[in-house]
Design a protein around this motif. Structure first.
Motif, PDB file in Angstrom:
ATOM      1  N   SER A  19       0.832  -1.199   0.000  1.00 11.07           N
ATOM      2  CA  SER A  19       0.000   0.000   0.000  1.00 11.07           C
ATOM      3  C   SER A  19       0.868   1.252   0.000  1.00 11.07           C
ATOM      4  CB  SER A  19      -0.933   0.000   1.216  1.00 11.07           C
ATOM      5  OG  SER A  19      -0.185   0.086   2.403  1.00 11.07           O
ATOM      6  N   GLU A  20       0.227   2.348  -0.322  1.00 12.81           N
ATOM      7  CA  GLU A  20       0.890   3.637  -0.370  1.00 12.81           C
ATOM      8  C   GLU A  20       0.120   4.595   0.517  1.00 12.81           C
ATOM      9  OE1 GLU A  20       1.173   6.171  -4.054  1.00 12.81           O
ATOM     10  OE2 GLU A  20       2.728   4.692  -4.485  1.00 12.81           O
ATOM     11  N   THR A  29       5.481  10.511   0.362  1.00 13.72           N
ATOM     12  CA  THR A  29       4.708   9.310   0.046  1.00 13.72           C
ATOM     13  C   THR A  29       5.525   8.091   0.484  1.00 13.72           C
ATOM     14  OG1 THR A  29       3.677  10.402  -1.827  1.00 13.72           O
ATOM     15  CG2 THR A  29       3.584   7.997  -1.785  1.00 13.72           C
ATOM     16  N   THR A  31       5.619   3.841   0.551  1.00  9.99           N
ATOM     17  CA  THR A  31       5.090   2.573   0.075  1.00  9.99           C
ATOM     18  C   THR A  31       5.541   1.487   1.050  1.00  9.99           C
ATOM     19  OG1 THR A  31       5.250   3.344  -2.205  1.00  9.99           O
ATOM     20  CG2 THR A  31       4.985   0.979  -1.883  1.00  9.99           C
ATOM     21  N   SER A 170       5.672  -3.454  -7.305  1.00  2.00           N
ATOM     22  CA  SER A 170       4.862  -2.245  -7.164  1.00  2.00           C
ATOM     23  C   SER A 170       5.713  -0.985  -7.306  1.00  2.00           C
ATOM     24  CB  SER A 170       4.122  -2.248  -5.830  1.00  2.00           C
ATOM     25  OG  SER A 170       4.999  -1.924  -4.772  1.00  2.00           O
ATOM     26  N   LEU A 171       7.006  -1.116  -7.034  1.00  2.00           N
ATOM     27  CA  LEU A 171       7.927   0.026  -7.180  1.00  2.00           C
ATOM     28  C   LEU A 171       8.476   0.126  -8.590  1.00  2.00           C
ATOM     29  CD1 LEU A 171       9.986  -0.423  -3.884  1.00  2.00           C
ATOM     30  CD2 LEU A 171       7.952   0.999  -4.261  1.00  2.00           C
TER      31      LEU A 171
END
Length: 173
Positions: A19-20, A29, A31, A170-171
């Motif tokens: 999630s972020e 931000t 992650t 996700s990154l």
């Protein structure tokens, strides 16, 4: 239509997810994984000692400047625990210790909650190759040396097994 709605309600919640969120104190931000990886002590620690340690990667993004970190929490009921060492395949993961203050990672607070009041939480700076090594690991070990000379090992595996790979993907790494 009602059957589809009922089946959708039965869908399982992911065991762990990526999630972020925004660190409101710094506007950064972050992650993270939904929950850290749990490790258990490989030797008995006694009835009044916590047998669990935890670890999890996280990424900060400050206006496009992205940095990778590793968060590790170890039990330290008596105080005096040194910085833990993460071992992957018996070798230490390359990581630069940042200490126990979230400000060293540019955050107002760590993105993972301390598991217990007696936990010592440490942050480490890592790079993409270190994250790839972590993502490829099927088993992880954390060792910590305490002030009385004891060295305790905590071992475990990511759950689900590919959660660090999901984090890495996700990154975009």
């Amino acid at each position: 239509m009602l059957l589809l709605a009922a089946l959708a309600g039965c869908a399982s919640v992911p065991e762990n997810a990526v999630s972020e969120r925004l660190d409101e104190r710094t506007g950064t931000t972050v992650t993270t994984m939904q929950k850290p990886i749990e490790l258990v002590s490989t030797e008995p620690r006694g009835s009044n000692s916590d047998p669990f340690a935890y670890l999890a990667p996280f990424e900060t993004n400050r206006m496009g400047r992205r940095e990778l970190f590793l968060w590790i929490a170890v039990p330290d009921e008596r105080g005096g625990a040194s910085a833990p060492v993460l071992l992957v395949g018996g070798a230490p993961l390359p990581a630069r210790p940042l200490g126990q203050d979230a400000r060293a990672a540019g955050l107002g607070a760590f993105p993972y909650a301390s598991p217990a009041p007696w936990s010592a939480v440490h942050a480490f700076a890592i790079d993409a190759p270190a994250l790839a090594t972590l993502a490829a690991a099927s088993a992880l070990d954390v060792t910590v040396r305490y002030a009385d000379g004891r060295v305790i090992r905590f071992s475990g595996a990511p759950q689900p097994a590919d959660i660090v790979q999901q984090f890495q993907r996700s990154l975009g790494l």
